[in-house]
Design a protein around this motif. Structure first.
Motif, PDB file in Angstrom:
ATOM      1  N   LYS A 184       0.843  -1.207   0.000  1.00 33.82           N
ATOM      2  CA  LYS A 184       0.000   0.000   0.000  1.00 33.82           C
ATOM      3  C   LYS A 184       0.872   1.248   0.000  1.00 33.82           C
ATOM      4  O   LYS A 184       0.554   2.237  -0.648  1.00 33.82           O
ATOM      5  CB  LYS A 184      -0.927  -0.008   1.208  1.00 33.82           C
ATOM      6  CG  LYS A 184      -2.044  -1.012   1.083  1.00 33.82           C
ATOM      7  CD  LYS A 184      -2.963  -0.965   2.285  1.00 33.82           C
ATOM      8  CE  LYS A 184      -4.046  -2.026   2.149  1.00 33.82           C
ATOM      9  NZ  LYS A 184      -4.941  -2.060   3.292  1.00 33.82           N
ATOM     10  N   LYS A 185       2.004   1.194   0.721  1.00 32.83           N
ATOM     11  CA  LYS A 185       2.926   2.343   0.754  1.00 32.83           C
ATOM     12  C   LYS A 185       3.515   2.608  -0.624  1.00 32.83           C
ATOM     13  O   LYS A 185       3.667   3.761  -1.025  1.00 32.83           O
ATOM     14  CB  LYS A 185       4.057   2.089   1.751  1.00 32.83           C
ATOM     15  CG  LYS A 185       3.637   2.165   3.172  1.00 32.83           C
ATOM     16  CD  LYS A 185       3.894   3.536   3.704  1.00 32.83           C
ATOM     17  CE  LYS A 185       3.739   3.473   5.214  1.00 32.83           C
ATOM     18  NZ  LYS A 185       3.249   4.643   5.797  1.00 32.83           N
TER      19      LYS A 185
ATOM     20  N   GLU B  46       0.850   4.350  -2.632  1.00 37.82           N
ATOM     21  CA  GLU B  46       0.698   5.737  -2.170  1.00 37.82           C
ATOM     22  C   GLU B  46       1.830   6.608  -2.698  1.00 37.82           C
ATOM     23  O   GLU B  46       1.611   7.725  -3.160  1.00 37.82           O
ATOM     24  CB  GLU B  46       0.674   5.794  -0.641  1.00 37.82           C
ATOM     25  CG  GLU B  46      -0.584   5.236  -0.018  1.00 37.82           C
ATOM     26  CD  GLU B  46      -0.474   5.109   1.501  1.00 37.82           C
ATOM     27  OE1 GLU B  46       0.485   5.660   2.102  1.00 37.82           O
ATOM     28  OE2 GLU B  46      -1.346   4.448   2.088  1.00 37.82           O
ATOM     29  N   LYS B  47       3.044   6.089  -2.625  1.00 37.56           N
ATOM     30  CA  LYS B  47       4.213   6.844  -3.085  1.00 37.56           C
ATOM     31  C   LYS B  47       4.129   7.094  -4.595  1.00 37.56           C
ATOM     32  O   LYS B  47       4.452   8.183  -5.067  1.00 37.56           O
ATOM     33  CB  LYS B  47       5.476   6.069  -2.728  1.00 37.56           C
ATOM     34  CG  LYS B  47       6.708   6.900  -2.676  1.00 37.56           C
ATOM     35  CD  LYS B  47       7.808   6.120  -1.983  1.00 37.56           C
ATOM     36  CE  LYS B  47       9.101   6.847  -2.011  1.00 37.56           C
ATOM     37  NZ  LYS B  47       9.319   7.764  -0.950  1.00 37.56           N
TER      38      LYS B  47
ATOM     39  N   ASP C 263       7.877   0.121   7.352  1.00 36.53           N
ATOM     40  CA  ASP C 263       8.103   0.858   6.108  1.00 36.53           C
ATOM     41  C   ASP C 263       7.627   2.288   6.294  1.00 36.53           C
ATOM     42  O   ASP C 263       6.439   2.542   6.406  1.00 36.53           O
ATOM     43  CB  ASP C 263       7.369   0.196   4.954  1.00 36.53           C
ATOM     44  CG  ASP C 263       7.585   0.907   3.633  1.00 36.53           C
ATOM     45  OD1 ASP C 263       8.540   1.705   3.539  1.00 36.53           O
ATOM     46  OD2 ASP C 263       6.810   0.673   2.703  1.00 36.53           O
ATOM     47  N   ASP C 264       8.576   3.201   6.340  1.00 35.26           N
ATOM     48  CA  ASP C 264       8.224   4.612   6.499  1.00 35.26           C
ATOM     49  C   ASP C 264       8.083   5.319   5.156  1.00 35.26           C
ATOM     50  O   ASP C 264       7.860   6.520   5.089  1.00 35.26           O
ATOM     51  CB  ASP C 264       9.252   5.329   7.370  1.00 35.26           C
ATOM     52  CG  ASP C 264      10.664   5.293   6.782  1.00 35.26           C
ATOM     53  OD1 ASP C 264      10.840   4.751   5.670  1.00 35.26           O
ATOM     54  OD2 ASP C 264      11.581   5.820   7.441  1.00 35.26           O
ATOM     55  N   GLY C 265       8.259   4.551   4.073  1.00 25.27           N
ATOM     56  CA  GLY C 265       8.106   5.132   2.730  1.00 25.27           C
ATOM     57  C   GLY C 265       9.325   5.894   2.255  1.00 25.27           C
ATOM     58  O   GLY C 265       9.286   6.532   1.210  1.00 25.27           O
TER      59      GLY C 265
END
Length: 167
Positions: A7-8, A11-12, A158-160
């Motif tokens: 999902k990250k 989003e990115k 995962d902080d992206g």
């Protein structure tokens, strides 16, 4: 490529698409318009460079949109004691007597030079769902393989911050 994304990741990618559509596209169109005003287009390097930049931006937008559209969303969840997505793994290479750390990521974030390896790479696919102490055979191809031992697993969130790789 199977387009397995978290999902990250999605989003990115959506953030990059939005930025490219709202900021980069506007700047690129303005650069083309300005270069066109300089006269003869057949010998106008600025015009050709501006068009190339504009086209590359549009191509990147299409690529990201296709990646999102065809993506299979994968979970970052894994058992506490096994290697999963976005975990940092310390691996001992028996043949070389060397220990190295790698973060297991999706294909779009792969950057082997910076220790980010894909779940689809030979090493990444061999490590996934394994536990500390496991001796794992990594098959590069039918004729070549090597063994590694998992020394530690660090469950990371995962902080992206890992970049989406450019193709």
């Amino acid at each position: 490529m199977r387009n397995e994304l978290t999902k990250k990741d999605i989003e990115k990618m959506q953030e990059e698409i939005e930025y490219r559509k709202l900021v980069v596209r506007k700047e690129a169109l303005e650069a083309v318009k300005e270069a066109r005003a300089h006269g003869d287009l057949s010998e106008n390097f600025e015009y050709h460079a501006a068009k190339k930049d504009k086209n590359q931006n549009e191509s990147r937008i299409r690529y990201l949109e296709k990646m999102i559209k065809t993506a299979v969303v994968v979970s970052e969840e894994s058992a506490e004691d096994e290697v999963g997505l976005n975990n940092t793994v310390e691996v001992y290479f028996e043949e070389d007597d060397v220990t190295e750390k790698y973060k297991i990521v999706t294909t779009v974030r792969t950057d082997a030079l910076n220790g980010l390896i894909s779940t689809e790479s030979p090493l990444g696919s061999a490590l996934i769902h394994r536990k500390v102490g496991d001796r794992v055979e990594v098959k590069v191809n039918e004729n070549i393989s090597y063994f590694v031992v998992i020394k530690s697993i660090e469950n990371t969130v995962d902080d992206g911050s890992d970049p989406i790789r450019r193709f």
